[in-house]
Design a protein around this motif. Structure first.
Motif, PDB file in Angstrom:
ATOM      1  N   THR A  47       0.837  -1.213   0.000  1.00  0.00           N
ATOM      2  CA  THR A  47       0.000   0.000   0.000  1.00  0.00           C
ATOM      3  C   THR A  47       0.864   1.252   0.000  1.00  0.00           C
ATOM      4  OG1 THR A  47      -0.101  -0.053   2.416  1.00  0.00           O
ATOM      5  CG2 THR A  47      -1.890  -1.130   1.237  1.00  0.00           C
ATOM      6  N   GLN A  48       0.234   2.343  -0.401  1.00  0.00           N
ATOM      7  CA  GLN A  48       0.938   3.622  -0.416  1.00  0.00           C
ATOM      8  C   GLN A  48       1.090   4.158   1.002  1.00  0.00           C
ATOM      9  OE1 GLN A  48      -1.429   6.107  -2.983  1.00  0.00           O
ATOM     10  NE2 GLN A  48      -0.540   5.278  -4.859  1.00  0.00           N
ATOM     11  N   SER A 103       0.143   9.948   0.506  1.00  0.00           N
ATOM     12  CA  SER A 103       0.625   9.870  -0.871  1.00  0.00           C
ATOM     13  C   SER A 103      -0.465  10.208  -1.875  1.00  0.00           C
ATOM     14  CB  SER A 103       1.166   8.461  -1.167  1.00  0.00           C
ATOM     15  OG  SER A 103       2.255   8.191  -0.331  1.00  0.00           O
ATOM     16  N   ASP A 104      -1.710   9.849  -1.542  1.00  0.00           N
ATOM     17  CA  ASP A 104      -2.808  10.138  -2.464  1.00  0.00           C
ATOM     18  C   ASP A 104      -3.383  11.531  -2.252  1.00  0.00           C
ATOM     19  OD1 ASP A 104      -3.559   9.353   0.014  1.00  0.00           O
ATOM     20  OD2 ASP A 104      -5.349   8.224  -0.609  1.00  0.00           O
ATOM     21  N   HIS A 105      -2.902  12.257  -1.225  1.00  0.00           N
ATOM     22  CA  HIS A 105      -3.316  13.647  -0.986  1.00  0.00           C
ATOM     23  C   HIS A 105      -2.062  14.498  -0.804  1.00  0.00           C
ATOM     24  CE1 HIS A 105      -6.810  11.248   0.345  1.00  0.00           C
ATOM     25  NE2 HIS A 105      -7.530  12.283  -0.127  1.00  0.00           N
TER      26      HIS A 105
END
Length: 789
Positions: A324-325, A329-331
Motif C-alpha cells: 500500500t501507499q 501519498s494520495d493527498h
C-alpha cells in the motif's frame, strides 16, 4: 591550568616522561602537552614554565591513557603535508622533537642525526590512532558501537533489575556526568521493534535480540547506550503478545514512556489500525492524569538539578508498507501529521500529553528496509531541547525508580475495565471501602507518604462497622472540624476516679478544645441525645488497615475489671486511700445543697483536729458541717431536713440542741428533696465500695470474655505469644495489648503507654511493636474491628 595530579592519573602514561627538564631534569612522568612549547611536561615544569608572562596563554591539554603526541615538524607550515598533523612515532632525545615516520626518514636518516638517541612510542596505539584518523565518519561511528551490549532493565513483573544508580551507569557503560536522552520503541509483537533499533542506532549489530520464532523475543524492558547519539535506547515487549500478567506488563509500558524523550511507534501493517491511535490516546490521558503529578513530586523529593518535564515525549510513527501507499501519498496537499490528528479526533482520543507527533513512512519493495529516513528524523528530534533537555543517567534511573515504587503491585484482572489500554485501576489504589464498596481514588502506594484513603462518593452507615463519627459542634461553628469519641472517662481523671464517675454518670464525650461536653447520665432524668446538643455526625468510609471509625466506649467492661484490680491492690497496699477518694468524690456528687463539700473540710468543725488522707470525714445531717467520728457519734431524727423519722448522724452541738427546731425555709426543703433521695441511694453505693476487696475474690476469668473489648482477640484463640511465638501454659499467662488487641506474654508486653484512640487515656499495657509507634498513630484493622499488631 596547573593543578595537582590525582593518584588515579599517576601511571596513565608510564612511558612518557617530561620533555622539558626545566625543573625535574626529565625524570618525572608527563602530565600535560603544550602545543606551542612542542613538548610533554610534568606537573612541576608545566607550572614553572607557564608562570612566565610570554608563556602564560599557551594552550595545554591534560594527557589521557595511551597518549601519543603529534609530529612537531608536521605542525608547522614547512611540514611535508601543510595543514595535516601526523602522529609521532619516535622522539629525538638530542633535538627534543617528536617525529612521525616520514619526518624521521627525511631529517634523521643520514649524517650525525642518525646517531641521535630516540624514544619509540607505543606502536599499537599509534597504529590505532592512525587508522582512526584515516576513517570516514560512518566508519568511526560503527567502530564506536562495536562493544555496545544490552541488559535487562525491568522484568515482566515490573521489578527493576539494576540495584542503584551506579549499577545502572555501569551497565550502560557511559560516564556519570554524561548528558543523554532516552529513546524507546513500542509496537505489536512481530513488527520488528528490536530489528529497527539495531539498524537505526547500531548499524545492524544485534544489540537487542531478534528471533524468527513465533514467541516474543523481548520479555520485559531492555536498555543499551548509543555513544554516537548520546542516548539510552530502550526496547520494550510487544503489545498483544503477553498472556501472563497482561495488566502489569501494559502498565510497565507507560512507565517507560514517561521517562522517554522520544518514542518510536513501529508498525508493519499496510494501513494504520485504530489500535495505534487508541494506545497513544489512552497513554496520553493516563500520563497526564497519573504521572505528571508524580514526576513533579520526584523532582522535589529527590532534589534533582534537572526538572523532569511534565510534558510527555515526542512521538514518531514509523510506518513500513509493502503493498500500500504511504500515508498522504494520495493527498499531496495534506501533510501526514494532519491526517493523523484527524484520525485521533474521529476516535475520540486526544494525545495532548505528547510534545509532538510525526509520521515517517517507508515502502519496502525489496528487502532490506531503509532506515535512513527514520535515523534522520530521530537525529533532528534529538537536537531539539526546547521541551525536554538531556540529563545525567542518574536522573533517569531516579525517575524510573520513583514511578516503579509508586505504581506497582498486582492488578486483579476481574476488576479491569478493558475498554482502555491504560484504565485507572492500573494506577489507583486498589483498596475498597468495607462498608459501601467504593474504591479509593488516590494513586497507588499513597500510604507510604502518609496520605489517607479517599473516595469520590459518600459512604453509607453499616451496623457491622459502626462507621459513624462525631465532631464537636462548638468547634465546627468556629470553623474547626474536631473529631470526638464517646469514652468511659475524661483524660484528666485518674483510672479509679474515672471508673467511679463512669459507674455513676455514664460515658463522656470530650473535645480536645472544649473539654468534657457531654455525660450520658449527667441528670437523673431528661438527658438529651448528644447528637441533638453537642456533636455533629458524619458517615465515614471504612478502609482496610485503618480504624478511625472505632468508638472508644467499647472497653468499659474491661476498664471496670482493670479498675477493680487496681483498686483492690490500692486497698491492700496503700490502705484505704483510693476508696476514701472515691467515697469523697461520690459524697460531693450526691450531697444535699446545705452540706459543706469534702474538698473544703480540712479539720473537724468542733475540735479543730486536722484530717489526714485516710481519716473519715462525717457530715452532720442537721447543720451540714464536717466533723470527726468522736464529735459526730450521736444520732437523732432530723425530719426538718427531709431525713424522716429515722435517727441519723448529727454533731454533738446539734444533738444537744435537739429540742430546738431548725429554721428551714420551704424553698430549701424543696431543693433538698431531690438531693436527699440521691444521698440515700449513694449511701448504699458507698457501703459497697468498702467491700471492694471481698468482691474481687470472685474469679475474674468467669467474666473476662464478657468484658472483652470488641477488638481484642478472644482468649481461646490465643495459643502462643504474637511476638515471640511461645506457647501459653498454666505458668505462662496471656496478656492483651490495649492498642492492637493481640495476645502476648509478659516479656513482650510489659511496656506502658496511653492509647487515647482506644479509650485508654492513662498508661496501660502495650506490646513492643505498638510502643514503638509514634504517639497518635492509628492501629491497623484487618477485618471488621479486630486489628493485627
Amino acid at each position: 591550568m596547573s593543578a595537582q595530579t590525582s593518584p588515579a592519573e599517576k601511571g596513565l602514561n608510564p612511558g612518557l616522561l617530561c620533555q622539558e627538564s626545566y625543573t625535574c631534569s626529565g625524570t618525572d612522568e608527563a602530565v600535560f602537552e603544550c602545543d606551542e612549547c612542542c613538548s610533554l611536561q610534568c606537573l612541576r615544569c608545566e607550572e614553572e614554565l607557564h608562570r612566565q608572562e610570554r608563556l602564560r596563554n599557551h594552550e595545554r591539554i591534560r594527557l589521557k591513557a595511551g597518549h601519543v603526541p603529534y609530529c612537531d615538524p608536521c605542525k608547522g607550515p614547512s611540514g611535508h603535508s601543510p595543514g595535516v598533523k601526523q602522529r609521532a612515532v619516535v622522539r629525538c632525545q638530542t633535538c627534543k622533537i617528536n617525529l612521525c615516520l616520514e619526518c624521521q626518514k627525511r631529517t634523521h636518516s643520514g649524517g650525525n642525526k642518525r646517531r641521535h638517541p630516540i624514544t619509540v612510542y607505543h606502536v599499537t596505539k599509534v597504529q590505532e590512532l592512525l587508522e582512526e584518523e584515516g576513517m570516514d565518519e560512518e566508519t568511526k561511528r560503527k567502530k564506536m558501537t562495536e562493544k555496545v551490549v544490552s541488559f535487562l532493565l525491568v522484568d515482566e513483573n515490573e521489578e527493576i533489575q539494576v540495584t542503584n544508580e551506579e549499577d545502572f551507569i555501569r551497565k550502560l557503560d557511559c560516564k556519570p556526568d554524561q548528558h543523554l536522552k532516552v529513546v524507546s520503541i513500542f509496537g505489536n509483537t512481530g513488527d520488528g521493534k528490536s530489528h529497527t533499533l539495531n539498524h537505526t542506532f547500531f548499524y545492524g549489530r544485534e544489540v537487542f535480540k531478534t528471533s524468527p520464532a513465533q514467541e516474543s523475543c523481548t520479555v520485559g524492558v531492555w536498555a543499551a547506550y548509543d555513544p554516537v547519539h548520546k542516548v539510552a535506547v530502550i526496547d520494550t515487549e510487544g503489545l498483544l503478545g503477553a498472556t501472563v500478567n497482561l495488566s502489569q506488563r501494559t502498565r510497565l509500558l507507560l512507565k517507560v514512556l514517561a521517562i522517554s524523550d522520544l518514542v518510536i511507534y513501529r508498525t508493519h501493517a499496510d494501513r494504520l489500525h485504530n489500535d495505534l491511535f487508541k494506545f497513544l490516546g489512552d497513554a496520553s490521558e493516563a500520563y497526564l492524569k497519573h504521572f505528571t503529578k508524580e514526576l513533579k513530586a520526584t523532582t522535589a523529593r529527590c532534589g534533582l538539578d534537572v526538572p523532569l518535564s511534565t510534558l510527555g515525549p515526542a512521538v514518531i510513527i514509523f510506518h513500513e508498507t509493502v503493498h500500500t501507499q504511504l500515508l498522504g501519498s494520495d493527498h499531496p496537499s495534506e501533510v501526514p501529521e494532519k491526517l493523523i490528528q484527524d484520525r485521533f479526533r474521529k476516535l475520540g482520543r486526544f494525545p495532548e500529553a505528547f510534545s509532538s507527533i510525526h509520521y515517517k513512512g517507508t515502502r519496502t519493495y525489496n528487502p532490506p528496509t531503509d532506515f535512513s529516513g527514520l535515523r534522520r528524523a530521530l537525529e533532528q528530534q534529538l537536537e531539539n531541547n526546547t521541551t525536554r533537555s538531556p540529563r545525567h543517567p542518574g536522573v533517569i534511573f531516579k525517575a524510573l525508580k520513583a514511578l516503579s515504587d509508586r505504581f506497582s503491585g498486582e492488578i486483579p484482572d476481574d476488576q479491569m475495565a478493558h475498554s482502555s489500554f491504560f484504565p485507572d485501576e492500573y494506577f489507583t489504589c486498589s483498596s475498597l471501602c468495607l462498608s459501601c464498596g467504593a474504591g479509593c481514588k488516590n494513586s497507588m502506594n499513597h500510604g507510604k507518604e502518609g496520605v489517607p484513603h479517599e473516595a469520590k462518593s459518600r459512604c453509607r452507615y453499616s451496623h457491622q462497622y459502626d462507621n459513624r463519627v462525631f465532631t464537636c459542634k462548638a468547634c465546627y461553628e468556629r470553623g474547626n472540624e474536631v473529631s470526638v469519641v464517646p469514652k468511659t472517662a475524661a483524660s484528666t481523671d485518674s483510672p479509679w476516679m474515672g471508673l467511679a464517675k463512669y459507674a455513676w454518670s455514664g460515658y463522656v464525650i470530650e473535645c480536645p478544645n472544649c473539654g468534657v461536653v457531654y455525660r450520658s447520665r449527667q441528670y437523673w432524668f431528661g438527658n438529651q441525645d448528644p447528637v441533638d446538643t453537642v456533636v455533629r455526625t458524619e458517615i465515614v468510609h471504612v478502609w482496610p488497615g485503618t480504624d478511625g471509625f472505632l468508638k472508644d466506649n467499647n472497653n468499659a467492661a474491661q476498664r471496670l475489671l482493670d479498675g477493680m484490680n487496681f483498686m483492690a491492690q490500692s486497698v491492700s497496699e496503700l490502705s484505704l486511700g483510693p476508696t476514701k477518694a472515691v467515697t469523697s468524690w461520690l459524697t460531693d456528687q450526691i450531697a444535699p445543697a446545705y452540706w459543706r463539700p469534702n474538698s473544703q473540710i480540712l479539720s473537724c468543725n468542733k475540735c479543730a483536729t486536722s484530717f489526714k488522707d485516710n481519716d473519715t470525714k462525717h457530715h452532720c445531717r442537721a447543720c451540714g458541717e464536717g466533723f470527726c467520728d468522736s464529735c459526730s457519734s450521736k444520732t437523732r431524727p432530723v425530719p426538718e431536713r427531709g431525713w424522716g423519722p429515722a435517727p441519723v448522724r448529727v454533731c454533738d452541738n446539734c444533738y444537744e440542741a435537739r429540742n430546738s427546731q431548725l429554721d428551714v425555709t420551704e424553698a430549701q426543703g424543696d431543693d433538698e428533696g431531690g438531693t436527699l433521695i440521691a444521698r440515700k441511694v449513694g449511701e448504699a453505693v458507698q457501703n459497697t465500695l468498702g467491700a471492694v476487696v471481698t468482691a474481687i475474690d470472685i474469679p475474674l476469668g468467669l467474666v473476662k470474655d464478657a468484658a472483652r473489648p470488641a477488638y481484642w482477640v478472644p482468649d481461646h484463640e490465643i495459643l502462643h505469644c504474637h511476638s515471640c511465638r511461645k506457647e501459653f501454659s498454666v505458668k505462662l499467662s496471656k496478656h492483651h495489648c490495649r492498642a492492637c488487641g493481640q495476645g502476648f506474654c509478659d516479656e513482650c508486653s510489659h511496656d506502658r503507654r496511653a492509647v487515647p484512640s482506644r479509650g485508654w487515656d492513662h498508661p496501660v499495657r502495650v506490646c513492643f511493636n505498638c510502643n514503638k509507634k509514634p504517639a497518635g498513630t492509628s492501629i491497623s484493622v484487618v477485618t471488621g474491628k479486630r486489628p493485627l499488631c
